[in-house]
Motif scaffolding. Structure first.
Motif, PDB file in Angstrom:
ATOM      1  N   VAL A  23       0.855  -1.185   0.000  1.00 45.19           N
ATOM      2  CA  VAL A  23       0.000   0.000   0.000  1.00 45.19           C
ATOM      3  C   VAL A  23       0.885   1.228   0.000  1.00 45.19           C
ATOM      4  N   ALA A  24       0.581   2.157  -0.899  1.00 46.42           N
ATOM      5  CA  ALA A  24       1.357   3.393  -1.002  1.00 46.42           C
ATOM      6  C   ALA A  24       0.546   4.585  -0.534  1.00 46.42           C
ATOM      7  N   SER A  25       1.222   5.485   0.140  1.00 42.19           N
ATOM      8  CA  SER A  25       0.608   6.758   0.492  1.00 42.19           C
ATOM      9  C   SER A  25       1.330   7.840  -0.284  1.00 42.19           C
ATOM     10  N   GLY A  26       0.584   8.676  -0.986  1.00 47.07           N
ATOM     11  CA  GLY A  26       1.215   9.706  -1.795  1.00 47.07           C
ATOM     12  C   GLY A  26       1.037   9.453  -3.276  1.00 47.07           C
ATOM     13  N   ALA A  27       1.492  10.428  -4.064  1.00 43.99           N
ATOM     14  CA  ALA A  27       1.323  10.365  -5.513  1.00 43.99           C
ATOM     15  C   ALA A  27       2.386   9.494  -6.154  1.00 43.99           C
ATOM     16  N   ILE A  28       1.947   8.527  -6.952  1.00 38.95           N
ATOM     17  CA  ILE A  28       2.877   7.643  -7.653  1.00 38.95           C
ATOM     18  C   ILE A  28       2.353   7.359  -9.056  1.00 38.95           C
ATOM     19  N   LEU A  29       3.268   7.050  -9.971  1.00 42.87           N
ATOM     20  CA  LEU A  29       2.902   6.623 -11.309  1.00 42.87           C
ATOM     21  C   LEU A  29       3.187   5.143 -11.520  1.00 42.87           C
ATOM     22  N   CYS A  30       4.244   4.675 -10.892  1.00 38.44           N
ATOM     23  CA  CYS A  30       4.652   3.284 -11.063  1.00 38.44           C
ATOM     24  C   CYS A  30       4.930   2.649  -9.712  1.00 38.44           C
ATOM     25  N   MET A  31       4.565   1.391  -9.607  1.00 38.06           N
ATOM     26  CA  MET A  31       4.919   0.600  -8.428  1.00 38.06           C
ATOM     27  C   MET A  31       5.529  -0.704  -8.892  1.00 38.06           C
ATOM     28  N   SER A  47       6.840  -4.734 -12.386  1.00 39.01           N
ATOM     29  CA  SER A  47       6.343  -3.388 -12.105  1.00 39.01           C
ATOM     30  C   SER A  47       5.089  -3.142 -12.927  1.00 39.01           C
ATOM     31  N   ILE A  48       4.329  -2.119 -12.504  1.00 40.92           N
ATOM     32  CA  ILE A  48       3.064  -1.839 -13.166  1.00 40.92           C
ATOM     33  C   ILE A  48       2.760  -0.355 -13.094  1.00 40.92           C
ATOM     34  N   SER A  49       2.210   0.147 -14.194  1.00 41.40           N
ATOM     35  CA  SER A  49       1.791   1.542 -14.239  1.00 41.40           C
ATOM     36  C   SER A  49       0.457   1.704 -13.522  1.00 41.40           C
ATOM     37  N   ARG A  50       0.374   2.714 -12.685  1.00 40.04           N
ATOM     38  CA  ARG A  50      -0.845   2.912 -11.917  1.00 40.04           C
ATOM     39  C   ARG A  50      -2.043   3.189 -12.820  1.00 40.04           C
ATOM     40  N   TYR A  51      -1.834   3.939 -13.906  1.00 41.62           N
ATOM     41  CA  TYR A  51      -2.973   4.380 -14.714  1.00 41.62           C
ATOM     42  C   TYR A  51      -3.196   3.547 -15.974  1.00 41.62           C
ATOM     43  N   VAL A  76      -0.636  -2.380  -4.791  1.00 44.82           N
ATOM     44  CA  VAL A  76      -0.132  -3.283  -5.814  1.00 44.82           C
ATOM     45  C   VAL A  76       0.049  -4.664  -5.189  1.00 44.82           C
ATOM     46  N   TYR A  77      -0.188  -5.681  -6.002  1.00 49.33           N
ATOM     47  CA  TYR A  77      -0.102  -7.067  -5.543  1.00 49.33           C
ATOM     48  C   TYR A  77       0.902  -7.826  -6.417  1.00 49.33           C
ATOM     49  N   LEU A  78       1.495  -8.843  -5.831  1.00 45.67           N
ATOM     50  CA  LEU A  78       2.346  -9.740  -6.591  1.00 45.67           C
ATOM     51  C   LEU A  78       1.926 -11.162  -6.243  1.00 45.67           C
ATOM     52  N   TYR A  92      11.020  -6.305  -1.891  1.00 44.67           N
ATOM     53  CA  TYR A  92      10.775  -4.902  -1.584  1.00 44.67           C
ATOM     54  C   TYR A  92       9.774  -4.301  -2.571  1.00 44.67           C
ATOM     55  N   CYS A  93       8.885  -3.505  -2.043  1.00 37.51           N
ATOM     56  CA  CYS A  93       7.992  -2.706  -2.862  1.00 37.51           C
ATOM     57  C   CYS A  93       8.668  -1.361  -3.122  1.00 37.51           C
ATOM     58  N   ALA A  94       8.507  -0.844  -4.331  1.00 35.35           N
ATOM     59  CA  ALA A  94       9.103   0.441  -4.686  1.00 35.35           C
ATOM     60  C   ALA A  94       8.142   1.239  -5.550  1.00 35.35           C
ATOM     61  N   ALA A  95       8.309   2.551  -5.557  1.00 34.04           N
ATOM     62  CA  ALA A  95       7.405   3.397  -6.331  1.00 34.04           C
ATOM     63  C   ALA A  95       8.127   4.639  -6.819  1.00 34.04           C
ATOM     64  N   HIS A  96       7.632   5.213  -7.924  1.00 37.34           N
ATOM     65  CA  HIS A  96       8.139   6.503  -8.391  1.00 37.34           C
ATOM     66  C   HIS A  96       7.043   7.247  -9.116  1.00 37.34           C
ATOM     67  N   ASP A  97       7.262   8.560  -9.251  1.00 40.95           N
ATOM     68  CA  ASP A  97       6.334   9.402 -10.003  1.00 40.95           C
ATOM     69  C   ASP A  97       7.095  10.217 -11.041  1.00 40.95           C
ATOM     70  N   ARG A  98       8.187   9.652 -11.557  1.00 43.96           N
ATOM     71  CA  ARG A  98       9.078  10.390 -12.456  1.00 43.96           C
ATOM     72  C   ARG A  98       8.618  10.378 -13.900  1.00 43.96           C
ATOM     73  N   SER A  99       7.997   9.264 -14.322  1.00 44.77           N
ATOM     74  CA  SER A  99       7.591   9.154 -15.713  1.00 44.77           C
ATOM     75  C   SER A  99       6.545   8.062 -15.817  1.00 44.77           C
ATOM     76  N   TRP A 100       6.022   7.900 -17.033  1.00 40.63           N
ATOM     77  CA  TRP A 100       5.029   6.862 -17.272  1.00 40.63           C
ATOM     78  C   TRP A 100       5.681   5.495 -17.461  1.00 40.63           C
ATOM     79  N   TYR A 101       7.019   5.477 -17.639  1.00 42.17           N
ATOM     80  CA  TYR A 101       7.705   4.212 -17.873  1.00 42.17           C
ATOM     81  C   TYR A 101       7.936   3.486 -16.551  1.00 42.17           C
ATOM     82  N   CYS A 102       7.531   2.228 -16.508  1.00 40.99           N
ATOM     83  CA  CYS A 102       7.707   1.426 -15.304  1.00 40.99           C
ATOM     84  C   CYS A 102       8.569   0.229 -15.651  1.00 40.99           C
TER      85      CYS A 102
END
Length: 122
Positions: A23-31, A47-51, A76-78, A92-102
């Motif tokens: 579970v993520a808190s905050g704005a993310i594009l990819c997890m 990895s998976i794109s949120r949108y 996100v689930y695995l 480990y779970c990881a996330a970013h909001d840098r780009s649409w590429y995951c």
């Protein structure tokens, strides 16, 4: 700052299944999910794109692992099936909001969870 909380690790025998959640808190594009075994480098698992739902899988897990997301819950689930001893690692779970590429490069992800242990015995 995005906070990530993982759950679902454990111990299973070869051929078993486990499902990890993050579970993520905050704005993310990819997890994504990464893993690190003792003495080895951290590697991208999936990895998976949120949108868009676009996914990435490491060759070693294709056909056995499935990543999915619930965008409304920022989760996100695995799903890991047909587990092998070589899947044993800290996940480990990881996330970013840098780009649409995951992808599967750890350097792309500035936000990390604490990790959950997965152990597969033969």
């Amino acid at each position: 700052q995005v906070q990530l909380v993982e759950s679902g690790g454990g111990s299973v025998q070869t051929g078993g299944s486990l499902k990890l959640s993050c579970v993520a808190s905050g704005a993310i594009l990819c997890m994504g999910w990464f893993r690190q075994a003792p003495g080895k480098e951290r590697e991208g698992v999936a990895s998976i794109s949120r949108y868009t739902g676009d996914t990435y899988y490491a060759n070693s897990v294709k056909g056995r692992f499935t990543i999915s997301r619930d965008s409304a819950k920022n989760t996100v689930y695995l799903q890991m099936n047909s587990l092998k001893p070589e899947d044993t690692a800290m996940y480990y779970c990881a996330a970013h909001d840098r780009s649409w590429y995951c992808g599967g490069a750890a350097s792309d992800y500035p936000n990390w969870g604490q990790g959950t242990q997965v152990t597969v015995s033969s």
